[in-house]
Motif scaffolding. Structure first.
Motif, PDB file in Angstrom:
ATOM      1  N   ALA A  15       1.097  -0.805   0.404  1.00  0.00           N
ATOM      2  CA  ALA A  15       0.026   0.121  -0.178  1.00  0.00           C
ATOM      3  C   ALA A  15       0.909   0.833  -0.284  1.00  0.00           C
ATOM      4  O   ALA A  15       0.616   1.907  -0.197  1.00  0.00           O
ATOM      5  N   ALA A  16       1.493   0.953   0.322  1.00  0.00           N
ATOM      6  CA  ALA A  16       2.713   2.483   0.762  1.00  0.00           C
ATOM      7  C   ALA A  16       3.767   2.862  -0.165  1.00  0.00           C
ATOM      8  O   ALA A  16       3.896   3.604  -0.645  1.00  0.00           O
ATOM      9  N   LEU A  17       4.161   1.819  -0.858  1.00  0.00           N
ATOM     10  CA  LEU A  17       4.687   1.408  -2.224  1.00  0.00           C
ATOM     11  C   LEU A  17       4.729   2.684  -3.526  1.00  0.00           C
ATOM     12  O   LEU A  17       5.676   3.841  -3.595  1.00  0.00           O
ATOM     13  N   PRO A  18       3.603   3.234  -3.498  1.00  0.00           N
ATOM     14  CA  PRO A  18       3.092   4.170  -4.739  1.00  0.00           C
ATOM     15  C   PRO A  18       3.248   5.684  -4.718  1.00  0.00           C
ATOM     16  O   PRO A  18       3.826   6.336  -5.010  1.00  0.00           O
ATOM     17  N   HIS A  19       3.474   5.850  -3.102  1.00  0.00           N
ATOM     18  CA  HIS A  19       3.725   7.053  -2.229  1.00  0.00           C
ATOM     19  C   HIS A  19       5.058   7.337  -1.474  1.00  0.00           C
ATOM     20  O   HIS A  19       5.163   8.395  -1.202  1.00  0.00           O
ATOM     21  N   LEU A  20       5.701   5.793  -1.947  1.00  0.00           N
ATOM     22  CA  LEU A  20       7.089   6.147  -1.061  1.00  0.00           C
ATOM     23  C   LEU A  20       7.889   7.098  -2.572  1.00  0.00           C
ATOM     24  O   LEU A  20       8.153   6.695  -3.544  1.00  0.00           O
ATOM     25  N   ARG A  21       9.015   7.986  -1.193  1.00  0.00           N
ATOM     26  CA  ARG A  21       9.064   8.725  -2.199  1.00  0.00           C
ATOM     27  C   ARG A  21      11.022   8.345  -2.784  1.00  0.00           C
ATOM     28  O   ARG A  21      11.409   7.670  -1.972  1.00  0.00           O
ATOM     29  N   ASP A  22      11.585   9.019  -3.910  1.00  0.00           N
ATOM     30  CA  ASP A  22      12.800   8.217  -4.274  1.00  0.00           C
ATOM     31  C   ASP A  22      13.175   8.869  -3.631  1.00  0.00           C
ATOM     32  O   ASP A  22      13.895   9.330  -2.880  1.00  0.00           O
ATOM     33  N   GLY A  23      14.343   7.437  -3.353  1.00  0.00           N
ATOM     34  CA  GLY A  23      15.696   8.258  -2.132  1.00  0.00           C
ATOM     35  C   GLY A  23      14.989   7.339  -0.411  1.00  0.00           C
ATOM     36  O   GLY A  23      15.913   7.341   0.229  1.00  0.00           O
ATOM     37  N   GLY A  24      13.877   7.076  -0.817  1.00  0.00           N
ATOM     38  CA  GLY A  24      12.964   6.289   0.954  1.00  0.00           C
ATOM     39  C   GLY A  24      13.332   5.150   1.409  1.00  0.00           C
ATOM     40  O   GLY A  24      14.473   4.538   0.734  1.00  0.00           O
ATOM     41  N   SER A  25      13.192   4.560   2.113  1.00  0.00           N
ATOM     42  CA  SER A  25      13.904   3.162   3.136  1.00  0.00           C
ATOM     43  C   SER A  25      12.754   2.907   3.343  1.00  0.00           C
ATOM     44  O   SER A  25      11.562   3.056   4.641  1.00  0.00           O
ATOM     45  N   ILE A  26      12.741   1.230   4.177  1.00  0.00           N
ATOM     46  CA  ILE A  26      11.424   0.889   4.542  1.00  0.00           C
ATOM     47  C   ILE A  26      12.634  -0.479   5.822  1.00  0.00           C
ATOM     48  O   ILE A  26      13.661  -0.310   5.386  1.00  0.00           O
ATOM     49  N   VAL A  27      12.059   0.183   6.962  1.00  0.00           N
ATOM     50  CA  VAL A  27      12.997  -0.916   7.759  1.00  0.00           C
ATOM     51  C   VAL A  27      11.831  -1.765   8.903  1.00  0.00           C
ATOM     52  O   VAL A  27      10.754  -1.269   9.608  1.00  0.00           O
ATOM     53  N   ASN A  28      11.758  -2.950   7.997  1.00  0.00           N
ATOM     54  CA  ASN A  28      10.807  -4.293   9.007  1.00  0.00           C
ATOM     55  C   ASN A  28      11.698  -5.288   9.755  1.00  0.00           C
ATOM     56  O   ASN A  28      12.696  -4.468   9.913  1.00  0.00           O
ATOM     57  N   ILE A  29      10.776  -5.312  11.571  1.00  0.00           N
ATOM     58  CA  ILE A  29      11.232  -6.268  12.351  1.00  0.00           C
ATOM     59  C   ILE A  29      11.089  -7.582  12.377  1.00  0.00           C
ATOM     60  O   ILE A  29       9.957  -7.753  11.966  1.00  0.00           O
ATOM     61  N   ALA A  30      12.038  -8.090  12.275  1.00  0.00           N
ATOM     62  CA  ALA A  30      11.951  -9.338  12.453  1.00  0.00           C
ATOM     63  C   ALA A  30      12.314 -10.076  14.081  1.00  0.00           C
ATOM     64  O   ALA A  30      11.622  -9.175  14.923  1.00  0.00           O
ATOM     65  N   SER A  31      12.912 -10.771  13.906  1.00  0.00           N
ATOM     66  CA  SER A  31      13.198 -10.825  15.544  1.00  0.00           C
ATOM     67  C   SER A  31      14.216 -12.184  15.795  1.00  0.00           C
ATOM     68  O   SER A  31      14.268 -12.944  14.998  1.00  0.00           O
ATOM     69  N   ILE A  32      14.721 -12.335  16.430  1.00  0.00           N
ATOM     70  CA  ILE A  32      15.589 -13.340  17.027  1.00  0.00           C
ATOM     71  C   ILE A  32      15.257 -14.467  17.058  1.00  0.00           C
ATOM     72  O   ILE A  32      15.663 -15.800  16.566  1.00  0.00           O
ATOM     73  N   ALA A  33      13.672 -14.813  17.171  1.00  0.00           N
ATOM     74  CA  ALA A  33      13.030 -15.793  16.861  1.00  0.00           C
ATOM     75  C   ALA A  33      12.913 -15.727  15.387  1.00  0.00           C
ATOM     76  O   ALA A  33      12.642 -17.611  15.161  1.00  0.00           O
TER      77      ALA A  33
END
Ligand SMILES: NC(=O)c1ccc[n+]([C@@H]2O[C@H](COP(=O)([O-])OP(=O)(O)OC[C@H]3O[C@@H](n4cnc5c(N)ncnc54)[C@H](O)[C@@H]3O)[C@@H](O)[C@H]2O)c1
Length: 245
Positions: free
Chosen positions: A123-141
């Motif tokens: 949903a965010a991809l079309p709105h993310l400006r050039d040079g932007g970034s995504i940080v996902n949160i995984a886990s030690i699990a």
């Protein structure tokens, strides 16, 4: 070195723990905020505490409900002109031994921790400006597994692979990275710390649990220009627990 002035962070799970810490840190560094969570009162309280209403948009919604994220990001586009940083932090960690886990328990965890991350990014991809970034949160699990949490472990292992695949797909326009926290003191880990805290502390070289602010700092680094050549990577934030185990 970190300045998010004029940039916009969209974050899910913003009402509590790591999400709230990320929101506060980005706000402190000048960012506009799009705060998403299903806990409406806690979101409103966070927005009040932050103060500057012109830089904060509050979206009380359930990330598993179809269409709501798309609407929130359309609104973000009109209000702030786009998104620069996306952190899908909403998640649940509920114990359910494998032998008795119901389909509904499995599905609830996968739908929030994995499906909703996919849908938030899409949903965010079309709105993310050039040079932007995504940080996902995984886990030690997601790396070493968490007993009685096969669903949670599976969802977080999938987040690692999902993020690497996405990093390749959206480069060079956007960067995508993952943080893998260990045991961080938030409402999510209250029961874990009560039941297994002593044993986990004994295995942690730094001798304590992490704070939400310590995870937020790494997320801010990954979104900032300091990490401008970093994509497809995972940073562990666990006081040495993973390395030592
Ligand atoms: N705390 C830890 O030790 C730890 C370790 C590894 C990974 N993580 C991950 O970090 C992220 C944040 O965890 P936290 O410790 O801050 O937990 P938390 O419980 O403090 O916060 C999670 C937030 O997600 C929101 N949320 C849950 N389901 C939602 C839904 N369907 N729609 C909208 N919002 C929803 C909750 O309302 C809550 O505000 C999670 O993805 C978690 O799996 C946490």
């Amino acid at each position: 070195m970190i300045n998010f002035t004029g940039q916009t962070l969209a974050i899910t799970g913003a009402a509590s723990g790591i999400g709230a810490a990320v929101a506060r840190l980005f706000h402190q560094h000048g960012a506009n905020l799009v705060l998403i969570d299903r806990q409406e009162d806690a979101l409103a309280a966070l927005a009040d505490a932050l103060g500057t209403k012109d830089r904060v948009m509050v979206c009380p919604l359930d990330v598993t409900q179809a269409g709501l994220l798309e609407a929130a990001f359309e609104q973000t586009q009109s209000r702030f002109g786009g998104i620069d940083h996306l952190v899908p932090a909403a998640g649940i960690y509920r114990p359910a031994p494998m032998a008795t886990m119901t389909d509904a328990e499995w599905a609830a965890t996968i739908s929030i921790n994995l499906d909703a991350v996919f849908r938030t990014c899409r949903a965010a991809l079309p709105h993310l400006r050039d040079g932007g970034s995504i940080v996902n949160i995984a886990s030690i699990a997601g790396h070493r597994g968490s007993a009685s949490h096969t669903h949670y472990s599976a969802s977080k292992g999938a987040i690692l692979a999902f993020s690497r695949a996405l990093a390749g797909e959206v480069a060079p326009r956007l960067r995508v990275n993952t943080v893998s926290p260990g045991i961080i003191a938030t409402p999510m880990t209250t029961d874990l710390v009560r039941d297994r805290g002593e044993r986990l502390l004994a295995q942690t070289p730094l001798g304590r649990f992490g704070t939400a602010d310590e995870v937020a700092g790494v997320i801010a680094f990954l979104c900032s220009n300091l990490a401008s050549f970093v994509t497809g990577e995972t940073i562990h934030v666990n006081g040495g627990l993973y390395m030592a185990s």
